[in-house]
Structures are given as C-alpha cells and as structure tokens.
Design a protein around this motif. Structure first.
Motif, PDB file in Angstrom:
ATOM      1  N   GLY A 124       0.820  -1.205   0.000  1.00  0.00           N
ATOM      2  CA  GLY A 124       0.000   0.000   0.000  1.00  0.00           C
ATOM      3  C   GLY A 124       0.854   1.255   0.000  1.00  0.00           C
ATOM      4  O   GLY A 124       2.066   1.204  -0.181  1.00  0.00           O
ATOM      5  N   CYS A 125       0.182   2.395   0.253  1.00  0.00           N
ATOM      6  CA  CYS A 125       0.901   3.678   0.241  1.00  0.00           C
ATOM      7  C   CYS A 125       1.737   3.847   1.499  1.00  0.00           C
ATOM      8  O   CYS A 125       2.668   4.638   1.520  1.00  0.00           O
ATOM      9  N   GLY A 126       1.393   3.111   2.558  1.00  0.00           N
ATOM     10  CA  GLY A 126       2.138   3.204   3.812  1.00  0.00           C
ATOM     11  C   GLY A 126       1.735   4.383   4.664  1.00  0.00           C
ATOM     12  O   GLY A 126       2.243   4.562   5.772  1.00  0.00           O
ATOM     13  N   ASP A 127       0.785   5.185   4.170  1.00  0.00           N
ATOM     14  CA  ASP A 127       0.521   6.463   4.812  1.00  0.00           C
ATOM     15  C   ASP A 127      -0.940   6.681   5.198  1.00  0.00           C
ATOM     16  O   ASP A 127      -1.247   7.534   6.017  1.00  0.00           O
ATOM     17  N   CYS A 128      -1.868   5.941   4.587  1.00  0.00           N
ATOM     18  CA  CYS A 128      -3.289   6.175   4.869  1.00  0.00           C
ATOM     19  C   CYS A 128      -3.661   5.463   6.177  1.00  0.00           C
ATOM     20  O   CYS A 128      -2.865   4.739   6.765  1.00  0.00           O
TER      21      CYS A 128
ATOM     22  N   CYS B 124      -3.241   1.605   6.001  1.00  0.00           N
ATOM     23  CA  CYS B 124      -1.840   1.188   5.979  1.00  0.00           C
ATOM     24  C   CYS B 124      -1.207   1.375   7.352  1.00  0.00           C
ATOM     25  O   CYS B 124      -0.486   0.508   7.840  1.00  0.00           O
TER      26      CYS B 124
ATOM     27  N   CYS C 285      -5.467  -0.588   1.540  1.00  0.00           N
ATOM     28  CA  CYS C 285      -4.956   0.776   1.312  1.00  0.00           C
ATOM     29  C   CYS C 285      -6.012   1.625   0.610  1.00  0.00           C
ATOM     30  O   CYS C 285      -6.690   1.176  -0.310  1.00  0.00           O
ATOM     31  N   GLU C 286      -6.138   2.858   1.060  1.00  0.00           N
ATOM     32  CA  GLU C 286      -7.191   3.727   0.531  1.00  0.00           C
ATOM     33  C   GLU C 286      -6.811   4.389  -0.789  1.00  0.00           C
ATOM     34  O   GLU C 286      -7.620   5.089  -1.373  1.00  0.00           O
TER      35      GLU C 286
HETATM   36 ZN    ZN Z   1      -2.424   3.214   2.141  1.00  0.00          ZN
END
Ligand code: ZN
Ligand code: ZN
Length: 356
Positions: free
Chosen positions: A101-105, A108, A116-117
C-alpha cells in the motif's frame, strides 16, 4: 564476519516482456535497482513461485505493465537503504508484503496494507518489479524482518502460502477447533499449507484432490480424510463423511471449477472462503443454495504483517512446516512454470537467486 560483497551494477533476472507461455520468462541482465526515498534494496536469496505468477505471465491481469520482473514471495537480505528509510537496517534478513500500500493512509498505518485507501495496493512482481531476480527494491513499510531460526527459503514460501492461508482460515473463515473444514485444490502450495494450519488449529480436515498419488502427501500435511475426484464432484462424499450434515467451512482454493460443489457440501449456516481462482474465469452459483442454507461467501485476499509474524513464530516453533517441492536456479524459471502448469507440483517451487 566476511566483508559484504559490493553491490554490482547489473543483475540476472527473469523478464516478462510479452504475455504468453512459460517461454516468455526470459533470462536477462538488468540494472540493479537504485532504492529511492523510503525504499530498501534486498539481495534476493530465494523467490517462491506462486500460481498467481502463472496467471500474471499468461496475461490474466491485463493491467500488468510490461516489461516486468515477476515474483512476490521473497526471502533475502537488506543490502542498501534509500534516503529517509525508517525501521530497516542493512544486513537484516527479511521478506516483504505481497500487496504494498501507500504506507501512509489510515488502513496502511493500522497494518492493513491490502485495504490501502489509494486506488489499489501495488502487487509485487506485477505492478512493481519482483523477486525473480538477484535484487529487488521495496518500500520500507512493506519489509518484514525475519526471526532468528527461520531459513530464508522458508520465509520465501511462507509469505504467500501461509500468510494467505492464515488470513483465510483464521481472520476471514473464523475456523474453530473441532470444525470440519474442506480444502479444495489441496495438493497445491496454498492447499497444503492450509492443511498444516487447520491441523494446528484443531480442525478436522477433508482434502479434495484430483489425483490419488498425492493422498499420502495430503495426510502428512494434515488431512484426516482425502477425497480423490478427477471430475471435482465431491459434495456427496463430504456429506457422507459428515453423517449427512455437511461441513462447517470450505477453504476454496480452486475457485470457479469447484465453488458450486463446495456450496453443496456445506451445512446450513456454513461458510465458504474464496481464496483462489485457478482458471481466472467467472463462476456460476445457484442463489437458492445461499438463501435456503444461509451460506456465507467470504472473500480473502492477503495477510497483514502481524499475521505473518504469527506464522513465522509457528514455523520457528515447529508447529507447522513449509512444503517445498523443488528448488531450481533462477534461470530455470520457465521450466518450473511449465511443470506447475502440467500439475506436477507437490508443494511450492522455489527459485534460488543468489543464495548466500
Ligand atoms: Zn495506504
Ligand atoms: Zn502468491
């Protein structure tokens, strides 16, 4: 410790430039990836081959950008870090999440990278270059450190097989001790590892397979009963083995070809967890079965880091074990795909990239 070898500029890899048969996996020399901000470079020791890779290679997922280096089940060692990497160090033995995923949402950050969004989590070896290579780069938040005592080849197989099976069985299927659970496609990599986990969780396992020669292997992996059915018609046999009641849960690994039989094999109020779809085709269902028996059809995708760490602990303790059928050098990737397509595998095939 001996000095760490310098990172070369080029590496051996299997490159997929055109969708098609196993011959499309072409041994190639590629530049070693340079890790960007937040990225980690891993020297791949081993990369497992998953049935998903066969679908990627054949073009079942049309959005796959080409050329790409396939492979999502890696075990290796971190050899360099890009800028701003946190939580990972060089020299660590690691594996990676499969869907990144983005690791940030919010999802995640909560450890659910598969949810992941952003538009969709990127699949290693499909949206990103993967592990059929001597080196691979992945974002730091996808890296999973391995516990001492877990061999790299075990980690390479476990990240997909056991991780996916654990999520399917425990988190999604809510398997309980004493329940009777049917596993379809039981002699493949996903099925064998599902049996291992189900036995550990105290379930009674019925394995469905198309060939008698794999029965013993299935019993060793955890099957209490084995149904051999070359035409994949097994619901009546499941009923007979459960006193006419039907099973509590099905872990549906085959998908389209067996889903109808799985639903027929379930008891009233039973659950079917859809974990795979080997042909990639649409399935036909009979809505009345779901309505009259209140069957739950449950999707399952991939595991979280926390689930994988639990799997690693089970492996280190010896509670479950991986089933590696064959280890081949990286350049034999085409051969391995062809053998798997012919249905020859008894567990996972693993490519050895740069074992050290
Ligand atoms: Zn994410
Ligand atoms: Zn996989």
């Amino acid at each position: 410790m001996s000095p760490r070898p310098a990172i070369p500029e080029s590496m051996n890899a299997l490159l997929l430039s055109r969708f098609g048969g196993p011959e499309q996996l072409v041994p190639s020399v590629r530049p070693v990836p340079t890790p960007g901000p937040g990225e980690v470079l891993i020297r791949v020791a081993y990369c497992g081959i998953c049935r998903h890779d066969l679908l990627t290679r054949s073009g079942a997922f049309a959005k796959t950008p080409l050329p790409v280096i396939p492979g999502h089940q890696i075990g290796g060692t971190v050899v360099s870090l890009g800028p701003d990497v946190t939580g990972v160090e060089t020299g660590q033995r690691v594996s990676s999440l499969i869907r990144i995923g983005c690791g940030d949402c919010e999802q995640c950050r909560a450890g659910n990278e598969a949810y992941c969004e952003t538009f969709r989590a990127r699949f290693l070896g499909e949206d990103l270059d993967g592990g059929y290579a001597e080196f691979v780069k992945v974002p730091d938040h996808a890296v999973i450190p391995l516990p001492d005592g877990l061999p790299l080849e075990t980690a390479a197989v476990a990240s997909c097989t056991f991780g996916t099976a654990y999520h399917a069985i425990r988190t999604r299927g809510q398997a309980q001790p004493g329940e009777t659970v049917v596993v379809t496609g039981a002699s493949g990599g996903a099925g064998l590892h599902a049996l291992e986990l189900l036995r550990h969780f105290g379930c009674r396992c019925i394995a469905v397979t198309s060939s008698d020669e794999k029965s013993e292997l299935l019993r060793q992996a955890g099957a209490d009963e084995v149904i051999v059915s070359d035409n994949l018609v097994f619901a009546d046999q499941v009923k007979a083995l459960t006193g006419g009641r039907g099973c509590d849960l099905v872990i549906e690994v085959v998908g389209e070809r067996t889903l109808d039989q799985s639903v027929r094999a379930l008891r009233k109020g039973g659950r079917a967890v859809l974990a795979g779809n080997i042909t990639g085709k649409k399935a036909q269902i009979t809505p009345a079965h779901f309505i009259l028996k209140e069957i739950s059809l449950i999707g399952t995708r991939t595991c979280t880091k926390a689930e994988l760490q639990e799997v690693y602990d089970l492996l280190v303790s010896g509670a479950v074990r991986v089933h590696v059928d064959r280890m081949l050098p990286l350049e034999k990737g085409s051969e391995a795909h062809a053998l798997m397509e012919a249905g020859a595998s008894r567990g996972r095939y693993v490519l050895a990239a740069s074992a050290d």
